[in-house]
Design an enzyme around this catalytic site. Sequence first.
Site, PDB file in Angstrom:
ATOM      1  N   HIS A   1       0.838  -1.207   0.000  1.00 21.61           N
ATOM      2  CA  HIS A   1       0.000   0.000   0.000  1.00 21.61           C
ATOM      3  C   HIS A   1       0.876   1.261   0.000  1.00 21.61           C
ATOM      4  O   HIS A   1       0.718   2.148  -0.845  1.00 21.61           O
ATOM      5  CB  HIS A   1      -0.914  -0.030   1.239  1.00 21.61           C
ATOM      6  CG  HIS A   1      -1.796   1.176   1.397  1.00 21.61           C
ATOM      7  ND1 HIS A   1      -3.128   1.176   1.072  1.00 21.61           N
ATOM      8  CD2 HIS A   1      -1.530   2.432   1.853  1.00 21.61           C
ATOM      9  CE1 HIS A   1      -3.648   2.371   1.315  1.00 21.61           C
ATOM     10  NE2 HIS A   1      -2.696   3.161   1.785  1.00 21.61           N
ATOM     11  N   GLU A   2       1.808   1.317   0.956  1.00 15.68           N
ATOM     12  CA  GLU A   2       2.659   2.516   1.070  1.00 15.68           C
ATOM     13  C   GLU A   2       3.555   2.667  -0.158  1.00 15.68           C
ATOM     14  O   GLU A   2       3.838   3.774  -0.595  1.00 15.68           O
ATOM     15  CB  GLU A   2       3.500   2.470   2.356  1.00 15.68           C
ATOM     16  CG  GLU A   2       2.677   2.472   3.656  1.00 15.68           C
ATOM     17  CD  GLU A   2       1.710   3.646   3.798  1.00 15.68           C
ATOM     18  OE1 GLU A   2       1.952   4.706   3.190  1.00 15.68           O
ATOM     19  OE2 GLU A   2       0.689   3.498   4.499  1.00 15.68           O
ATOM     20  N   HIS A  16       1.850   4.598  -2.832  1.00 13.71           N
ATOM     21  CA  HIS A  16       2.003   6.054  -2.682  1.00 13.71           C
ATOM     22  C   HIS A  16       3.371   6.503  -3.202  1.00 13.71           C
ATOM     23  O   HIS A  16       3.492   7.514  -3.888  1.00 13.71           O
ATOM     24  CB  HIS A  16       1.894   6.451  -1.204  1.00 13.71           C
ATOM     25  CG  HIS A  16       0.495   6.430  -0.659  1.00 13.71           C
ATOM     26  ND1 HIS A  16      -0.556   7.071  -1.278  1.00 13.71           N
ATOM     27  CD2 HIS A  16      -0.022   5.869   0.469  1.00 13.71           C
ATOM     28  CE1 HIS A  16      -1.671   6.895  -0.558  1.00 13.71           C
ATOM     29  NE2 HIS A  16      -1.371   6.164   0.496  1.00 13.71           N
ATOM     30  N   HIS A  28       3.568   6.710  -6.888  1.00 16.09           N
ATOM     31  CA  HIS A  28       2.823   7.895  -7.353  1.00 16.09           C
ATOM     32  C   HIS A  28       3.738   9.117  -7.265  1.00 16.09           C
ATOM     33  O   HIS A  28       3.804   9.934  -8.187  1.00 16.09           O
ATOM     34  CB  HIS A  28       1.580   8.076  -6.461  1.00 16.09           C
ATOM     35  CG  HIS A  28       0.527   8.969  -7.044  1.00 16.09           C
ATOM     36  ND1 HIS A  28      -0.617   9.306  -6.354  1.00 16.09           N
ATOM     37  CD2 HIS A  28       0.422   9.598  -8.236  1.00 16.09           C
ATOM     38  CE1 HIS A  28      -1.360  10.107  -7.108  1.00 16.09           C
ATOM     39  NE2 HIS A  28      -0.751  10.299  -8.252  1.00 16.09           N
TER      40      HIS A  28
END
Length: 649
Positions: free
Chosen positions: A432-433, A436, A439
């Site tokens: 998940h991290e 980020h 991105h």
Amino acid sequence: GLFGVPELSCPEGFQEAQDKALQESEQLVQKACSTPPGPEIVMIFDQLSDALCRVADLADFVKIAHPDFAFREAAEEACRSIGTMVEKLNTDVELCQSLRQLLADEVVMGSLDPETRRVAELFMFDFEISGIHLDEEKRKKAVNLNIKILDLCNEFLTGSHLPNRIDKHVLPEHIRYNFTAEGNYLQVAGLHADCPDDLVREAAYKIFLYSNAEQLRCLEELLASRNSLAQLVGYNTFAHRALQGTMAKNPETVTQFLEKLSDQLSQRTQKDFEMMTKMKMKLNPQNSKLMPWDHPYYSGVLRAERYNIDPGLYCPFFSLGACMEGLNSLFSQLLGISLYAEQTQRGEVWSEDVRKLAVVHENEGLLGYIYCDFFQRPNKPHQDCHFTVRGGRLRENGEYQLPVVVLMLSLPHSTRSAPTLLSPGMMENLFHEMGHAMHSMLGRTRYQHVTGTRCPTDFAEVPSILMEYFANDYRVVNQFARHYKTGQPLPKSMVSRLCESKKVCAAADMQLQVFYAVLDQIYHGKHPLKRSTTEILKETQEKFYGLPYVPNTAWQLRFSHLVGYGAKYYSYLMSRAVASMVWKQCFAQDPFDRAMGERYRREMLAHGGGKEPILMVQGMLQKSPSVEDFVNALVSDLDQDFETFIMDS
């Protein structure tokens, strides 16, 4: 110095860094005020934003994560002084005028590219929120309201975590040991949601959530002040202001999304509640009515009984090294990107176990750096999160300023006999991290004001939630999950069972999130509120959740997300809906499809916040999704996978 910033080799360096930033920003303000309307104005504004963010973003991270108190204190001070400067600039009439002249010049605006236009509009939006377009008296009022709101937010946050005390004689003797004793009192600091004793959970719920007059006043004042500010600067409600520029665009769409989702979930939620009730009857026959303190506990019991997911069985397959190899392999197949460990200089990191990764593209070279602060240490905050330390942007000299981010997790250290082993939940959080972080690395915008994750809240979680779908796919997991001792791969049935176990009571869990999101919308909707915040809670809970409200409790006083996600709590559900659609349509068939990876980068990651979010989603899905599409995507994720169901039977 920290992050390679020479001034930050000691805490005093923060003063030097902030002085330099403030000096640079004053020169840029003068330059902006004397530049005629044109694209250069936007460049100057972005340089100004960058000069302040380079110190503020870094300080934001250091003030919560640095082990040395002197560094934390200096960073806190830097945040304050940069914050004051930002407030001052947002009410600088002359500075705003230079931007307004650009926006009013139709010929020049028509000649700008879409990203430059959007960035100019976003800067204007920041001005308007501070009431720049108002007369002097109202402007002062807006500034004071902003300050007041900031103070109330801090007060509410602190209050939301404070324990409640109760005379120990009120509680039966056999459950007192569950709570911290303080003389004749017991401290109740949380909900004890995982405790098998129903009475302990009930006591914790009623005591921890007992209403508190101070905190209630604080919440009511916060909501009223937010509403006053929104109306002062020209919006109907705070929600209308908060949702401008988001994927949802306005509160009406959010409400429609939440109501339709609730309707679609209701039967499934009822079934989940019935299953939990049966389980409660089985374990506690004399008191089988399902209450709010039962939901998290009994859904966990059902999950364990049905799938027996013992994290201990999975951990040996998820060593940190294997997981990082898995991410590296996935990114290289999907995006042509590799992660390389780099030596750090003296003083560059804040703890010796922090690792620095260079993110390198096969053709484009170095894209940026990720600092991995992965391990537990005393006083380290327990949340997993991603911080932008420096945003990417095109510099004046034509070079690209590389983005720098930190990923913070709380993993156990390796031991003599075993490497760091991750539970399935930790592995999913790592993915998940990392979503980020990618991105941030790939949102290669011309302007740092919209770099990477600096985009609307309801879009920001899409790349990270999408990575969870990869983390739960056997084809991906099978590439890296190996037993650290034997090298044996993780059996497919174990991955399938893990995925299916997450669907147990998932409708009821989602229904709870819908209830929180609706509550947040009502609180930030039309004022004055028709009833007290507690009466609204009771009514909303009965309509959008289904388990009874407990008299004398006030859960909303513990709803700390009202501070950071005011009117935007729905974002997580909407981001998940988009991520689900992208996964099913673009990656479910082949999670390593390079052409899809490139489309994903081009349409969704590359723009940061420089393009309207719904246009990015349209580019990826090649159609414009409706509210119904969002709802259907979330609900279809709850369905049992037939293949696993057969295998389990």
